[in-house]
Design a protein around this motif. Structure first.
Motif, short mmCIF file in Angstrom:
data_model
loop_
_atom_site.label_atom_id
_atom_site.label_comp_id
_atom_site.label_asym_id
_atom_site.label_seq_id
_atom_site.Cartn_x
_atom_site.Cartn_y
_atom_site.Cartn_z
N VAL A 1 0.84 -1.20 0.00
CA VAL A 1 0.00 0.00 0.00
C VAL A 1 0.87 1.25 0.00
CG1 VAL A 1 -1.85 1.25 1.16
CG2 VAL A 1 -1.82 -1.26 1.22
N LEU A 2 1.93 1.23 0.81
CA LEU A 2 2.86 2.35 0.85
C LEU A 2 3.47 2.60 -0.53
CD1 LEU A 2 4.41 4.32 2.87
CD2 LEU A 2 6.23 2.62 2.81
N ASN A 3 3.89 1.54 -1.18
CA ASN A 3 4.47 1.62 -2.52
C ASN A 3 3.49 2.26 -3.49
OD1 ASN A 3 5.84 1.21 -4.93
ND2 ASN A 3 5.84 -1.02 -4.80
N ASP A 4 2.24 1.83 -3.42
CA ASP A 4 1.22 2.34 -4.33
C ASP A 4 1.00 3.84 -4.14
OD1 ASP A 4 -1.12 1.43 -6.23
OD2 ASP A 4 -2.02 2.79 -4.78
N ILE A 5 0.90 4.28 -2.88
CA ILE A 5 0.65 5.69 -2.61
C ILE A 5 1.86 6.54 -2.98
CG2 ILE A 5 0.08 7.38 -0.83
CD1 ILE A 5 -1.41 5.19 0.67
N GLU A 6 3.05 6.07 -2.64
CA GLU A 6 4.25 6.83 -2.96
C GLU A 6 4.44 6.96 -4.47
OE1 GLU A 6 7.05 6.28 1.00
OE2 GLU A 6 7.64 5.25 -0.85
N ASP A 7 4.09 5.92 -5.19
CA ASP A 7 4.17 5.98 -6.65
C ASP A 7 3.24 7.05 -7.20
OD1 ASP A 7 5.19 4.77 -9.19
OD2 ASP A 7 3.08 4.32 -9.48
N ASP A 8 2.07 7.21 -6.57
CA ASP A 8 1.14 8.25 -7.00
C ASP A 8 1.67 9.65 -6.74
OD1 ASP A 8 -0.73 6.60 -8.09
OD2 ASP A 8 -2.29 6.95 -6.60
N LEU A 9 2.52 9.81 -5.75
CA LEU A 9 3.12 11.13 -5.50
C LEU A 9 4.03 11.53 -6.66
CD1 LEU A 9 4.03 10.89 -1.70
CD2 LEU A 9 2.11 12.11 -2.75
N ILE A 10 4.72 10.56 -7.21
CA ILE A 10 5.65 10.82 -8.31
C ILE A 10 4.88 11.18 -9.59
CG2 ILE A 10 7.44 9.79 -9.77
CD1 ILE A 10 8.18 8.05 -7.31
N SER A 11 3.75 10.53 -9.80
CA SER A 11 2.98 10.75 -11.03
C SER A 11 1.85 11.77 -10.84
CB SER A 11 2.39 9.42 -11.53
OG SER A 11 1.48 8.89 -10.58
N TYR A 12 1.81 12.42 -9.69
CA TYR A 12 0.67 13.27 -9.34
C TYR A 12 0.36 14.33 -10.40
CZ TYR A 12 -1.93 16.95 -6.87
OH TYR A 12 -2.85 17.92 -6.52
N ALA A 13 1.34 15.13 -10.77
CA ALA A 13 1.10 16.23 -11.72
C ALA A 13 0.61 15.68 -13.07
CB ALA A 13 2.35 17.07 -11.90
N ASP A 14 1.23 14.60 -13.52
CA ASP A 14 0.82 14.00 -14.80
C ASP A 14 -0.61 13.47 -14.72
OD1 ASP A 14 3.29 14.56 -15.92
OD2 ASP A 14 4.11 12.57 -15.49
N ASP A 15 -0.95 12.82 -13.59
CA ASP A 15 -2.29 12.27 -13.45
C ASP A 15 -3.35 13.37 -13.38
OD1 ASP A 15 -1.42 9.65 -13.50
OD2 ASP A 15 -1.25 9.47 -11.33
N VAL A 16 -3.02 14.47 -12.72
CA VAL A 16 -3.95 15.60 -12.68
C VAL A 16 -4.16 16.14 -14.10
CG1 VAL A 16 -4.28 18.00 -11.92
CG2 VAL A 16 -3.45 16.27 -10.31
#
Length: 274
Positions: free
Chosen positions: A187-202
Motif C-alpha cells: 500500500v505504501l508503494n502504491d501511494i508513494e508511486d502516486d506522489l511521483i505521477s501526481y502532476a501527470d495524473d492531474v
C-alpha cells in the motif's frame, strides 16, 4: 524452494505451462506488457528472496506472472477509457472477462487457491470504486484508503500464484502470514508511486490517491496523506518486529530493497482543479 527442485518433484513444469498459455488467443498488448514490467521487476526484487528464489529462477515463473499482470494493466487501460467518457459506474466491467481468462489459464496449469479467487475479486472491486471516486460523487477518506488497499491487490494475487506454484499452500498459515506482512509495504508503494505521477495524473484526470486527498482536504492534503504514509510504514515494521531473527531477515531485506529502489518522495504542493 528452488525452481529446479519444483521441476524435479513434478510440482511445476514451465515447458507445459508455456504450451498451455500459447494455446489461448492473444489478449494482451505490448503497451500493457510494458506498463506491467515495473510491477514484475519489483515482485522479483522484493518477493523472490522470501522463497529463496533468485534472478535465474524468474523466467520459469514469468509466463503466468507476466500474463496475469499484463491483463491487470489491459483492464486499467480499458477502465480509463470508460472513465474518460464520464461514466459514474461500469456496467460491464472489462475485468470480468479478464478474470475469466486468468482463471481458465490457471485451471489449465492446475493452479487454484481461495486466495487467488479472493484477490481477483478485490481487483474488480477496485476498478469499480476508482470509477465511482472519479465520478464527482461525495466521498470520505475511508473510501480513498479502501481504494489504495484494493489497488495493490495485484501484488497479493501474484504472491498467491507464486506460492501455489511452489506448492506452499499446504502451509496455509505461513502463506497468509507472508501476505499480511507484505501488505503495508504494498500500500505504501502504491501511494508513494502516486506522489511521483501526481502532476501527470492531474493533467490527464486519471485516478491518483493524492489527487483524491487534495479534492477532500484541499491545502491540508499533504498533512493527512503524510499521516497515512507514516501509518503503513509503521505497521510494516511493527509486524516484523515480533518475528524471530531468521523469519524477519527476508522481510528486512525486502524493505531495504524497496528503499534502495524508492527514496522517500516529497509530497508535492496541491494542485487545485476547477
Amino acid at each position: 524452494m528452488k525452481i529446479s527442485k519444483a521441476i524435479d518433484t513434478g510440482l511445476f513444469d514451465p515447458k507445459i505451462l508455456g504450451q498451455e498459455i500459447a494455446s489461448k488467443k492473444p489478449c494482451i498488448s505490448y503497451h500493457s506488457m510494458r506498463r506491467s514490467s515495473r510491477v514484475l521487476r519489483e515482485f522479483l526484487l522484493y518477493y523472490f528472496p522470501l522463497y529463496n528464489l533468485s534472478y535465474n529462477d524468474f523466467f520459469g515463473f514469468y509466463p503466468i506472472l507476466g500474463f496475469v499482470e499484463a491483463l491487470v494493466y489491459e483492464t486499467d487501460e480499458e477502465v480509463e477509457e470508460i472513465q474518460s467518457n464520464c461514466c459514474p459506474q461500469i456496467k460491464n466491467s472489462p475485468w470480468t472477462s479478464k478474470q475469466k481468462i486468468i482463471l481458465s489459464v490457471l485451471q489449465e496449469i492446475n493452479i487454484k487457491h481461495e486466495k487467488i479467487d479472493f484477490y481477483l475479486k478485490d481487483l474488480g472491486e477496485y476498478f469499480d470504486l476508482e470509477t465511482y471516486l472519479l465520478s464527482g460523487y461525495s466521498f470520505d477518506e475511508s473510501a480513498i484508503i479502501k481504494a489504495a488497499e484494493l489497488r495493490s491487490s495485484d501484488y497479493r494475487l501474484l504472491h498467491s500464484i507464486l506460492a501455489q506454484m511452489l506448492n506452499l499452500n499446504c502451509r496455509k498459515e505461513d502463506m497468509v502470514e507472508n501476505l499480511n506482512l507484505m501488505f503495508p509495504l504494498e500500500v505504501l508503494n502504491d501511494i508513494e508511486d502516486d506522489l511521483i505521477s501526481y502532476a501527470d495524473d492531474v493533467g490527464v484526470k486519471h485516478y491518483n490517491t493524492y489527487r483524491m486527498f487534495v479534492k477532500l482536504y484541499g491545502e491540508k492534503a499533504p498533512f493527512y496523506l503524510k499521516k497515512k504514509l507514516d501509518y503503513y510504514e509503521s505497521l510494516f515494521h511493527k509486524q516484523i518486529a515480533v518475528l524471530s531473527s531468521l523469519k524477519k531477515k527476508p522481510f528486512i531485506q525486502a524493505w531495504n530493497a524497496y528503499r534502495l529502489d524508492h527514496s522517500v518522495p516529497t509530497i508535492p504542493d496541491p494542485i487545485f482543479e476547477d
